[in-house]
Structures are given as structure tokens and as C-alpha cells.
Design an enzyme around this catalytic site. Structure first.
Site, mmCIF file in Angstrom:
data_model
loop_
_atom_site.group_PDB
_atom_site.id
_atom_site.type_symbol
_atom_site.label_atom_id
_atom_site.label_comp_id
_atom_site.label_asym_id
_atom_site.label_seq_id
_atom_site.Cartn_x
_atom_site.Cartn_y
_atom_site.Cartn_z
ATOM 1 C CB SER A 44 45.962 75.180 59.673
ATOM 2 O OG SER A 44 46.726 75.280 58.506
ATOM 3 C CG HIS B 157 44.565 79.272 56.126
ATOM 4 N ND1 HIS B 157 44.640 77.914 55.680
ATOM 5 C CD2 HIS B 157 45.711 78.979 57.468
ATOM 6 C CE1 HIS B 157 45.116 77.343 56.717
ATOM 7 N NE2 HIS B 157 45.649 77.729 57.685
ATOM 8 C CG ASP C 30 43.666 78.181 52.636
ATOM 9 O OD1 ASP C 30 44.577 78.949 52.784
ATOM 10 O OD2 ASP C 30 43.125 77.518 53.459
#
Length: 450
Positions: free
Chosen positions: A262, A403, A368
Site C-alpha cells: 500500500s 486491498h 480495492d
């Protein structure tokens, strides 16, 4: 036949996992008893082959898997199968007739487990997540026919090799160093966490278990040598970690890898664009654009997430939105800002990934809900295409996944959201994405860091 008392049923099931319950009880039968076989233990990222034998052809059975999380809560899965003409169910090759997963999948019984006290027809409550006990956890496999258990076995899922070495980093760096068992030099990687602010120690241990020395670096969230918030984190801090990793005797040079999740994926790309000591870059759900950082309460920080040479790195501002009550997705902060940005603003905030000088592997998730990782990764690929990048570069996008990618084969029901955030994805898609991303990352790092 009397097998005598069995003082430790768990150890006994591991030792005789290929026997059916009739044998365990000492009961004679006309033919072989039903039996379920699988390895007695394996690392958590290792798929296992489950086979049930000596069944009545055509007579359906149910395979149940169960395990206890760190908090003691029981999680379980189930899948119904019809044995083949030889009375065999080979789980990797058969789609269940019914159950907690719906296609042929060797590890379906593991990742599809959910809390046994949660209604099957309702979504899990926010914050529900399987956290394994420290070190390892046991999974019991039971085969039922007509409501009775006819075979049972147990396997232990090891979160890491117990002989992995672990030590703090020191030298003004926050985190831990993990080295594989043995003495030979091995590839090295710096792992960078995401906006959660904590080093992914379990990832470091498992990478080391697979032969990659790993420095799990914490770069914000601990007052002292690092910023307390995700705001103007110096990229030089990562460069120092790269240099420190190369100082370890166990680490084979001349270069090491950067592996970020991320926000940490963005930091990995940024650091790689500035360093000749980086020989491979992995980004899971990253952005190739620099964004505004996060302050206290995780709202917009009013400055860049990163700094370089003492100045904030040019960045895109987060949109001014009210995401709503938690749990909430963070997409509204990013998508409008991305769509409204001018080409000049996008160019200024873009990471010069073409300067990395190392192979690049990116992973994104199509569902996501934190930020549009697939669009971000596509932009990186386009930039590398335009630069006629001289090194290998690849982007694997995962349909239906969210995600929150995690280590393979841990139960995924519940990870699409927690009490505060919506991550997206379905349990099945998240499981497939996590397993694929991990396997491909290991292969990529081993090839790039030779």
C-alpha cells in the site's frame, strides 16, 4: 485389538492421520476404514493435498476443517463431495457439491473457515478476522457420512520456520531483522508496511523461512527516531535501511530488494528511483503517485507523505470529502482528486519509476476500496512502457479482490472490512489474490536478486 489410552489426541491424530476412526477405536471391518491423509505440518504458505480414501462410491461425505484463533474462538469450514468410482475424494481436483467454497481448490477448507458461532446467512460483523496463535495453529480435518465422523486427521500450520533468527535493527532504525536458518549468504529485502503504521513482522518471518533475509522497517508511528504520523517521512530513512541490510553477513549483495504494501509500496518505488543499491522492487496495491500524508486521526496531513533532501515531495492533495461513519471506504479521498488533477499536477506527483534501474513487480486489486490500486499500477506500467524500461516489469491485477492482501491460506472471511475501514473483495477472491501474489513475489525476488 486394543490400542490402549491416547493421552494426547492432537499428537496422536498427527501421527496416525491416515487411519480412519474405526481403526482408532480398534474396531474390525470387512474392508479398509475410511481415511483422510495430508501432511502432518507445513508452512502456512504451503498448499497441501487432502485425500480421503476407502469411501463408498457415490455416497456423499462432508469434509469439515476447524481451528482455533488466538482469542480461542473456533473457526470452521465444510464441503460436501461425492466420492469417485474408486471411493476416493481428492480435494484439489474436486469442486464441492456444497460448502463454504464453490470450486476445485486444494486450500479451500483452510481459507474459507469462518467463526462457528456466526450465522452462515449473514455478513460477519466488522472487525471479525482470524488471527492465528503465535508460531503455529492446528487444523483438524473430519470426514462425516450420514452425520457420523468416519475419519479424522490433524495438520499444523507453521507461521514460520522456528529456526529463523530474529533481532532488532538498531542504528536509529525501527524494526527487526529476520535471517533464514543456516550460515550461507542469501538474498535480502527491506519490507515496508502500509498506513497502519506497524511493521509486518509475520511477513518478515515467513520470507526468512523461504530463504530471504528480511528487514521489516517501521517508518512512522513511533515517536523518536521516526515521524509519529504519515507525513514527510524522509526517503533517506529507507536508503539507510538498505545500506544497513547490506552490512549483515547473511545478506548477499551487491543489491537488495524493496517490498512494500500500500503506502509502503509507493515508498518502495520512490526509494528505488533514487538508489543504485536496490536490485528488485515489489509493490502490493501501491500508487506510483505521491499523495498527501495522513495526520492524527488519519485525516489529511496538509503536506506530502514523503520528504526528500529536507523538502516535501510534490504530491496530490486528498479530496475534501466526508467518507461517512465507519467502517467506510477511503476511495472518495482519491478517485475525485485523481480525476480532477491536471496533467501538470499528475506529472509533478508521479514517481520517476523509470529511474529505478531494477526489475519491478506490482500487484493490484480490482475491488480495492482503499484507493484505486489497479489504475495506479496501470499508470506505472504506462510510464515504464514510454521510457522503454530496460528491466523486467510486470503488473498482476486480481479481479474481485480487495486491498487487504495477507499471507496465503489464512481464513479470509471478515477481511473485507474492519471497524474503521472498508477494504473490499470477496473471501474467495481475496484468498486467490493473496496466494498468487505471495507465490509470484517469492519467485520474482529469487530471480531478480541472484
Amino acid at each position: 485389538m486394543d490400542v490402549g489410552p491416547v493421552p494426547d489426541r492432537r499428537a496422536y491424530l498427527r501421527a496416525v492421520g491416515s487411519l480412519g476412526l474405526a481403526s482408532l477405536a480398534g474396531c474390525a471391518a470387512d474392508g479398509p476404514d475410511p481415511a483422510v491423509t495430508l501432511p502432518s505440518s507445513a508452512l502456512t504458505d504451503g498448499p497441501v493435498r487432502i485425500v480421503v480414501e476407502n469411501l463408498d462410491p457415490g455416497a456423499p461425505v462432508t469434509l469439515r476443517a476447524s481451528a482455533r484463533a488466538r482469542d480461542g474462538e473456533e473457526w470452521a469450514s465444510h464441503a460436501a463431495f461425492e466420492p469417485n468410482a474408486d471411493g476416493v475424494v481428492a480435494v484439489p481436483a474436486r469442486a464441492p457439491l456444497d460448502g463454504t467454497y464453490d470450486r476445485a481448490d486444494a486450500m479451500g477448507p483452510f481459507w474459507s473457515m469462518r467463526p462457528t458461532d456466526a450465522p452462515a446467512d449473514r455478513p460477519l460483523s466488522p472487525g471479525t478476522r482470524f488471527t492465528p496463535p503465535q508460531g503455529a495453529y492446528d487444523v483438524t480435518l473430519a470426514v462425516e457420512r450420514d452425520g457420523e465422523t468416519v475419519a479424522e486427521a490433524m495438520t499444523t500450520r507453521l507461521l514460520s520456520d522456528p529456526d529463523v533468527e530474529s533481532r532488532p535493527i538498531g542504528d536509529g532504525l525501527v524494526g527487526r531483522f529476520f535471517a533464514p536458518p543456516g550460515d550461507d549468504p542469501v538474498p535480502g529485502v527491506v519490507h515496508l508496511h502500509g498506513a497502519g503504521g506497524r511493521a509486518h513482522l509475520a511477513t518478515g518471518r515467513l520470507l526468512a523461512s523461504r530463504g530471504i533475509a528480511t528487514l521489516t522497517l517501521r517508518y512512522f508511528g513511533d515517536p523518536g527516531p521516526i515521524p509519529n504520523t504519515l507525513a514527510e517521512v524522509p526517503v533517506e530513512y529507507v536508503e539507510r535501511a538498505v545500506s544497513r541490510l547490506l552490512e549483515y553477513d547473511r545478506v548477499a549483495g551487491p543489491a537488495v530488494g524493496l517490498f512494500g504494501f500500500s503506502r509502503g509500496g509507493s515508498l518502495a518505488l520512490l526509494a528505488a528511483s533514487r538508489s543504485d543499491a536496490v536490485g528488485a522492487v515489489v509493490g502490493w496495491v501501491p500508487s506510483g503517485l505521491v499523495w498527501e500524508g495522513l495526520g492524527y486521526g488519519r485525516g489529511p496531513a496538509g503536506t506530502s507523505a514523503w520528504s526528500a533532501d529536507g523538502d516535501p515531495v510534490p504530491y496530490l492533495e486528498l479530496a475534501e470529502v466526508d467518507p461517512g461513519p465507519p467502517p467506510a471506504p477511503a476511495l472518495p479521498y482519491y478517485e475525485p482528486a485523481l480525476n480532477d488533477a491536471t496533467e501538470a499536477e499528475l506529472d509533478a506527483a508521479a514517481i520517476a519509476v523509470e529511474d529505478a534501474g531494477a526489475p519491478v513487480y506490482l500487484v493490484s486489486a480490482a475491488d480495492d476500496r482503499r484507493w484505486p490500486s489497479t489504475a495506479f499500477c496501470d499508470r506505472v506500467m504506462s510510464r515504464l512502457d514510454a521510457a522503454d524500461y530496460a528491466h523486467e516489469y510486470r503488473h498482476d491485477g486480481h479481479p474481485g479482490a480487495g486491498h487487504y492482501l495477507r499471507l496465503p491460506y489464512l481464513p479470509t472471511p471478515g477481511i473485507s472490512r474492519d471497524r474503521y475501514n472498508v477494504y473490499g473483495g470477496t473471501p474467495a477472491a481475496n484468498a486467490r489474490a493473496s496466494a498468487s501474489a505471495w507465490s509470484e513475489t517469492l519467485a520474482f525476488l529469487r530471480t531478480a536478486l541472484v
